[in-house]
Design a protein around this motif. Structure first.
Motif, PDB file in Angstrom:
ATOM      1  N   LYS A  38       0.811  -1.218   0.000  1.00  0.00           N
ATOM      2  CA  LYS A  38       0.000   0.000   0.000  1.00  0.00           C
ATOM      3  C   LYS A  38       0.845   1.270   0.000  1.00  0.00           C
ATOM      4  CE  LYS A  38      -0.706  -0.028   5.050  1.00  0.00           C
ATOM      5  NZ  LYS A  38      -1.730  -0.132   6.136  1.00  0.00           N
ATOM      6  N   SER A  39       2.059   1.182   0.496  1.00  0.00           N
ATOM      7  CA  SER A  39       2.930   2.356   0.520  1.00  0.00           C
ATOM      8  C   SER A  39       3.467   2.711  -0.865  1.00  0.00           C
ATOM      9  CB  SER A  39       4.105   2.129   1.483  1.00  0.00           C
ATOM     10  OG  SER A  39       4.904   1.035   1.056  1.00  0.00           O
ATOM     11  N   ASN A  40       3.361   1.778  -1.815  1.00  0.00           N
ATOM     12  CA  ASN A  40       3.882   2.019  -3.166  1.00  0.00           C
ATOM     13  C   ASN A  40       2.803   2.420  -4.160  1.00  0.00           C
ATOM     14  OD1 ASN A  40       6.466   1.208  -2.313  1.00  0.00           O
ATOM     15  ND2 ASN A  40       6.007  -0.944  -2.748  1.00  0.00           N
ATOM     16  N   ALA A  41       1.540   2.198  -3.803  1.00  0.00           N
ATOM     17  CA  ALA A  41       0.449   2.353  -4.768  1.00  0.00           C
ATOM     18  C   ALA A  41       0.358   3.763  -5.330  1.00  0.00           C
ATOM     19  CB  ALA A  41      -0.873   1.953  -4.118  1.00  0.00           C
ATOM     20  N   GLN A  42       0.445   4.775  -4.476  1.00  0.00           N
ATOM     21  CA  GLN A  42       0.302   6.154  -4.929  1.00  0.00           C
ATOM     22  C   GLN A  42       1.383   6.536  -5.931  1.00  0.00           C
ATOM     23  OE1 GLN A  42      -0.381   9.089  -1.867  1.00  0.00           O
ATOM     24  NE2 GLN A  42       0.417  10.765  -3.106  1.00  0.00           N
ATOM     25  N   ARG A 135       3.731   0.578 -21.249  1.00  0.00           N
ATOM     26  CA  ARG A 135       2.672  -0.245 -21.827  1.00  0.00           C
ATOM     27  C   ARG A 135       1.558  -0.540 -20.822  1.00  0.00           C
ATOM     28  NH1 ARG A 135       3.303  -2.674 -26.644  1.00  0.00           N
ATOM     29  NH2 ARG A 135       5.258  -2.325 -27.749  1.00  0.00           N
ATOM     30  N   LEU A 136       1.745  -0.130 -19.568  1.00  0.00           N
ATOM     31  CA  LEU A 136       0.762  -0.402 -18.525  1.00  0.00           C
ATOM     32  C   LEU A 136       0.126   0.894 -18.032  1.00  0.00           C
ATOM     33  CD1 LEU A 136       3.618  -2.207 -17.823  1.00  0.00           C
ATOM     34  CD2 LEU A 136       1.910  -3.425 -16.476  1.00  0.00           C
ATOM     35  N   THR A 137      -1.179   0.893 -17.879  1.00  0.00           N
ATOM     36  CA  THR A 137      -1.912   2.035 -17.340  1.00  0.00           C
ATOM     37  C   THR A 137      -2.802   1.565 -16.200  1.00  0.00           C
ATOM     38  OG1 THR A 137      -1.966   3.089 -19.524  1.00  0.00           O
ATOM     39  CG2 THR A 137      -3.513   3.912 -17.865  1.00  0.00           C
ATOM     40  N   VAL A 138      -2.695   2.197 -15.045  1.00  0.00           N
ATOM     41  CA  VAL A 138      -3.547   1.860 -13.902  1.00  0.00           C
ATOM     42  C   VAL A 138      -4.921   2.479 -14.131  1.00  0.00           C
ATOM     43  CG1 VAL A 138      -3.865   2.018 -11.408  1.00  0.00           C
ATOM     44  CG2 VAL A 138      -1.555   1.810 -12.352  1.00  0.00           C
ATOM     45  N   VAL A 139      -5.976   1.645 -14.108  1.00  0.00           N
ATOM     46  CA  VAL A 139      -7.331   2.139 -14.373  1.00  0.00           C
ATOM     47  C   VAL A 139      -8.286   1.930 -13.196  1.00  0.00           C
ATOM     48  CG1 VAL A 139      -7.143   1.862 -16.865  1.00  0.00           C
ATOM     49  CG2 VAL A 139      -8.001  -0.037 -15.480  1.00  0.00           C
ATOM     50  N   GLY A 140      -7.831   1.225 -12.144  1.00  0.00           N
ATOM     51  CA  GLY A 140      -8.718   0.996 -11.015  1.00  0.00           C
ATOM     52  C   GLY A 140      -8.021   0.287  -9.871  1.00  0.00           C
ATOM     53  N   ILE A 141      -8.732   0.160  -8.752  1.00  0.00           N
ATOM     54  CA  ILE A 141      -8.241  -0.567  -7.585  1.00  0.00           C
ATOM     55  C   ILE A 141      -9.092  -1.821  -7.435  1.00  0.00           C
ATOM     56  CG2 ILE A 141      -7.775  -0.481  -5.110  1.00  0.00           C
ATOM     57  CD1 ILE A 141      -6.112   1.484  -6.795  1.00  0.00           C
ATOM     58  N   ALA A 142      -8.502  -2.969  -7.682  1.00  0.00           N
ATOM     59  CA  ALA A 142      -9.235  -4.230  -7.613  1.00  0.00           C
ATOM     60  C   ALA A 142      -9.376  -4.728  -6.181  1.00  0.00           C
ATOM     61  CB  ALA A 142      -8.536  -5.290  -8.468  1.00  0.00           C
ATOM     62  N   GLY A 148     -10.755   3.826   3.162  1.00  0.00           N
ATOM     63  CA  GLY A 148     -10.364   5.214   2.972  1.00  0.00           C
ATOM     64  C   GLY A 148      -9.260   5.347   1.951  1.00  0.00           C
ATOM     65  N   MET A 149      -8.263   4.472   2.038  1.00  0.00           N
ATOM     66  CA  MET A 149      -7.161   4.506   1.080  1.00  0.00           C
ATOM     67  C   MET A 149      -7.661   4.149  -0.316  1.00  0.00           C
ATOM     68  SD  MET A 149      -3.531   2.463   1.046  1.00  0.00           S
ATOM     69  CE  MET A 149      -2.701   3.721   2.030  1.00  0.00           C
ATOM     70  N   LYS A 150      -8.563   3.187  -0.402  1.00  0.00           N
ATOM     71  CA  LYS A 150      -9.108   2.791  -1.701  1.00  0.00           C
ATOM     72  C   LYS A 150      -9.774   3.980  -2.381  1.00  0.00           C
ATOM     73  CE  LYS A 150     -11.967  -0.824  -3.836  1.00  0.00           C
ATOM     74  NZ  LYS A 150     -12.916  -0.001  -4.618  1.00  0.00           N
ATOM     75  N   LEU A 153      -7.078   6.447  -3.542  1.00  0.00           N
ATOM     76  CA  LEU A 153      -6.349   5.979  -4.717  1.00  0.00           C
ATOM     77  C   LEU A 153      -7.212   6.066  -5.971  1.00  0.00           C
ATOM     78  CD1 LEU A 153      -4.511   2.852  -3.227  1.00  0.00           C
ATOM     79  CD2 LEU A 153      -3.513   5.075  -3.772  1.00  0.00           C
ATOM     80  N   GLU A 154      -8.493   5.745  -5.834  1.00  0.00           N
ATOM     81  CA  GLU A 154      -9.395   5.832  -6.988  1.00  0.00           C
ATOM     82  C   GLU A 154      -9.559   7.283  -7.446  1.00  0.00           C
ATOM     83  OE1 GLU A 154     -12.220   1.880  -6.312  1.00  0.00           O
ATOM     84  OE2 GLU A 154     -12.818   3.805  -5.429  1.00  0.00           O
ATOM     85  N   SER A 155      -9.587   8.209  -6.488  1.00  0.00           N
ATOM     86  CA  SER A 155      -9.662   9.627  -6.843  1.00  0.00           C
ATOM     87  C   SER A 155      -8.400  10.062  -7.575  1.00  0.00           C
ATOM     88  CB  SER A 155      -9.855  10.486  -5.589  1.00  0.00           C
ATOM     89  OG  SER A 155     -11.087  10.211  -4.969  1.00  0.00           O
ATOM     90  N   LEU A 156      -7.270   9.539  -7.131  1.00  0.00           N
ATOM     91  CA  LEU A 156      -5.991   9.867  -7.760  1.00  0.00           C
ATOM     92  C   LEU A 156      -5.952   9.348  -9.198  1.00  0.00           C
ATOM     93  CD1 LEU A 156      -3.267  11.208  -7.151  1.00  0.00           C
ATOM     94  CD2 LEU A 156      -2.428   8.973  -6.373  1.00  0.00           C
ATOM     95  N   ILE A 157      -6.496   8.159  -9.406  1.00  0.00           N
ATOM     96  CA  ILE A 157      -6.545   7.586 -10.753  1.00  0.00           C
ATOM     97  C   ILE A 157      -7.386   8.470 -11.674  1.00  0.00           C
ATOM     98  CG2 ILE A 157      -7.424   5.642 -12.128  1.00  0.00           C
ATOM     99  CD1 ILE A 157      -6.693   3.839  -9.721  1.00  0.00           C
ATOM    100  N   LYS A 158      -8.512   8.948 -11.172  1.00  0.00           N
ATOM    101  CA  LYS A 158      -9.372   9.825 -11.972  1.00  0.00           C
ATOM    102  C   LYS A 158      -8.664  11.132 -12.308  1.00  0.00           C
ATOM    103  CE  LYS A 158     -13.769   8.008 -10.291  1.00  0.00           C
ATOM    104  NZ  LYS A 158     -15.027   8.286  -9.550  1.00  0.00           N
TER     105      LYS A 158
END
Length: 211
Positions: A38-42, A135-142, A148-150, A153-158
């Motif tokens: 989780k510390s690397n996701a952002q 070649r990889l694009t993050v489009v969501g949190i599975a 709260g973190m989810k 992260l989803e807001s950051l993706i948007k």
């Protein structure tokens, strides 16, 4: 003389419906998953992936079309500390690594391949290694155990413009609003010569209302 027609229907293999056991096709895009702490996701969402220096398939970014594979990574942390990112991956030229090709297990990129695919029949759960992180694009949190973190992260993706339901930027391409396909180049939209409805040659079905 141009050919005219007022309807069609085709059967196609949609990349989102392709199962983990089916071989990926050259230059197609696929939904895949990547497990991380989780510390690397952002940092991954904002700055992209940093390829691994090594691993089962050598250097590259590891992911899988099987979410169960991603759910086990990273192996050193507690399950609640794991985040599984949903990706869109443009695989490019793919090398299947099986018993006949084990000599290319870590050197596939040197032979002109963009992605290595280790089928489930070899390792239990399929694994993919992509050489170029672009070649990889993050489009969501599975998966994320922290609600709260989810949401964060989803807001950051948007904010990055890559959220599900939006037009994905980057190498995966944009979404044609008429046919719904991912595309690198803008599709030409015309009108049905009978009913005048907007149509795209890549649509899998068009039923003319006046036919």
């Amino acid at each position: 003389m141009p050919i005219t027609f007022s309807g069609w229907e085709v059967c196609s293999e949609n990349f989102k419906q392709l199962q983990p056991g089916q071989a990926p096709k050259k230059s197609h895009g696929y939904t895949m998953y990547h497990g991380t702490h989780k510390s690397n996701a952002q940092a991954i969402i904002t700055s992209g992936f940093k390829p691994s220096a090594g691993g089962t398939l050598g250097a590259g970014v590891y992911c899988s079309r099987d979410i169960n594979k991603a759910m086990g990574y990273p192996g050193y942390c507690a399950p609640n500390d794991r985040v599984v990112l949903k990706l869109q991956v443009r695989v490019g030229k793919v090398k299947k690594i099986d018993n006949q090709c084990m000599h290319l297990q870590t050197t596939w990129h040197q032979h002109g391949y963009d992605t290595a695919w280790l089928p489930a029949t070899v390792v239990g759960l399929e694994e993919d290694c992509v050489w170029d992180p672009k070649r990889l694009t993050v489009v969501g949190i599975a998966h994320c155990g922290d609600a709260g973190m989810k949401n964060s992260l989803e807001s950051l993706i948007k904010q990055q413009g890559n959220g599900q339901g939006q037009e994905a930027s980057g190498p995966v391409g944009k979404l044609c609003k008429t046919c719904g396909m991912q595309t690198q180049d803008t599709h030409t939209v015309t009108k049905c010569w009978v009913c005048k409805a907007a149509i795209c040659a890549f649509m899998n079905k068009h039923v003319c209302s006046k036919k």
